[in-house]
Design an enzyme around this catalytic site. Sequence first.
Site, short mmCIF file in Angstrom:
data_model
loop_
_atom_site.label_atom_id
_atom_site.label_comp_id
_atom_site.label_asym_id
_atom_site.label_seq_id
_atom_site.Cartn_x
_atom_site.Cartn_y
_atom_site.Cartn_z
N SER A 218 0.83 -1.20 0.00
CA SER A 218 0.00 0.00 0.00
C SER A 218 0.87 1.26 0.00
O SER A 218 1.66 1.44 -0.91
CB SER A 218 -0.96 -0.07 1.20
OG SER A 218 -2.06 0.73 0.91
N LYS A 222 4.00 2.13 -2.55
CA LYS A 222 4.29 3.34 -3.35
C LYS A 222 5.77 3.69 -3.11
O LYS A 222 6.51 4.00 -4.06
CB LYS A 222 3.41 4.51 -2.91
CG LYS A 222 1.89 4.22 -2.89
CD LYS A 222 1.08 5.43 -2.42
CE LYS A 222 -0.25 5.10 -1.74
NZ LYS A 222 -1.33 4.61 -2.52
N TRP A 309 -10.47 0.03 -4.23
CA TRP A 309 -9.87 1.33 -3.92
C TRP A 309 -8.50 1.47 -4.62
O TRP A 309 -8.11 2.54 -5.06
CB TRP A 309 -9.72 1.40 -2.40
CG TRP A 309 -9.19 2.64 -1.78
CD1 TRP A 309 -8.00 2.78 -1.12
CD2 TRP A 309 -9.84 3.92 -1.69
NE1 TRP A 309 -7.87 4.05 -0.63
CE2 TRP A 309 -8.98 4.77 -0.96
CE3 TRP A 309 -11.06 4.41 -2.15
CZ2 TRP A 309 -9.30 6.11 -0.70
CZ3 TRP A 309 -11.36 5.74 -1.88
CH2 TRP A 309 -10.49 6.58 -1.16
N HIS A 360 -7.58 -5.84 1.19
CA HIS A 360 -6.36 -5.03 1.19
C HIS A 360 -5.43 -5.50 2.31
O HIS A 360 -5.69 -5.25 3.49
CB HIS A 360 -6.80 -3.58 1.43
CG HIS A 360 -5.69 -2.60 1.37
ND1 HIS A 360 -5.04 -2.26 0.21
CD2 HIS A 360 -5.14 -1.83 2.35
CE1 HIS A 360 -4.14 -1.34 0.47
NE2 HIS A 360 -4.16 -1.06 1.76
C1 GTR Z 1 -5.34 4.27 2.34
C2 GTR Z 1 -4.80 5.11 1.23
C3 GTR Z 1 -4.14 4.25 0.21
C4 GTR Z 1 -3.20 3.28 0.86
C5 GTR Z 1 -3.69 2.71 2.16
C6 GTR Z 1 -2.66 1.97 3.00
O1 GTR Z 1 -6.06 4.95 3.28
O2 GTR Z 1 -5.89 5.80 0.68
O3 GTR Z 1 -3.52 5.04 -0.76
O4 GTR Z 1 -1.96 3.85 1.00
O5 GTR Z 1 -4.23 3.68 2.97
O6 GTR Z 1 -1.49 2.36 3.10
O7 GTR Z 1 -3.03 0.95 3.58
#
Ligand code: GTR
Length: 382
Positions: A218, A222, A309, A360
């Site tokens: 996540s 990045k 998402w 996620h």
């Molecule tokens: C979310 C964010 C994502 C991702 C995620 C994470 O809230 O919108 O871009 O980075 O967190 O790191 O789990």
Amino acid sequence: MIARAQAQNYDEAKVPAYTLPDVLKTSDGQLVKNKPDWEKKRRPEVLTLFENNIYGQMPKTFDNLTYKVTNEVKDAMNGKAHLKEVTITVTKGNKSADIHLVLFTPNHVKKPVPAFLLINNRGKENTDPTRATKSEFWPAETVIESGYAVAAFHVSDGAPDNKNTYQDGILRLYPEQLETDNGMKAIGAWAWTASRVLDYFQKDKNIDAKKVFVVGHSRGGKAALWAGVQDQRFAMVFSNCSGNTGAALARRRFGETITRINTSFPHWFTNNYKKYNDNEAALPVDQHMLIALIAPRPVYATNATKDLWADPKGTYLSLINAQPVYALYKKPSGLSPEPPAINTAIINSILGYHNREGIHNLTTFDWQNFIRFANYHYPKKG
Ligand code: GTR
């Protein structure tokens, strides 16, 4: 006036028509046809576009890097691994920053060994050196049993993940970054920190520093991509569910958008990036170009079916659209235009991918495929 704040889109039919910037077309309109032109002209150009518009500058200078082993257990994991906890201290002028590394190296394996390095954006208990707590997020035993070293640092050492305190990590060494619209923020700081760990690996005779694979989930995913882009010493990148401003195309506006990420996390990207809120088409890059900057090194991206998402389709399309640069290196990925079936991993390719059933997260399934991908690209001899 139509309100600009829109709900996030999860409907493929509502993805706007878009044209991706051509990764091979230089700012003066030339089409890059070979490796030297890519490396000398277009790659630096694209890298600067990402720095100036999205992730910020990557400061390269510091005065000193020292390291201290603060804890060592030679027979950790029932004798299977050698644990080292290392504090890496980077000094610049009268300031310094500490990076705390947890590293397990497999025993009974010929040294030096390749290593997986996780940028840990979750709780520190996920990378417990005592192994009292075990977590799928960093399944150290599984990685060790596969013959790789496994390491992790926590993002807070690079930059606290907080809009009010992100300056309190390595940005203390580079305060000038806070004064400029293309200055590094948290995601850049995490990538910078990964590079300092790699500096340390170059001094650890048990680690094959030419085979260090940077992994992130996540927001960490990045940062892993940006680390791999900025630091070509990383041999491979694993970007798990990295989504918007990670591996997914911004122009699709599917799931998380630039406006949304800049609003929720104003401390991640440059001030300049805010100019692209609701204005993706104006970006001189899109995320396929970020992956292309890692060529010819292998990249593996993932998604999860319940994590729309992070735009699974937009992630796969990034890989597809990065292919022309890999082709310059005669490294065809052989990806088919449509994403693979759920839970089917593309391993035998320079660009790997899977879309896991589920939410996620970073799981054993993900890591098992990372290991397969590493085995494919770095087959063990003998
Ligand atoms: C979310 C964010 C994502 C991702 C995620 C994470 O809230 O919108 O871009 O980075 O967190 O790191 O789990």
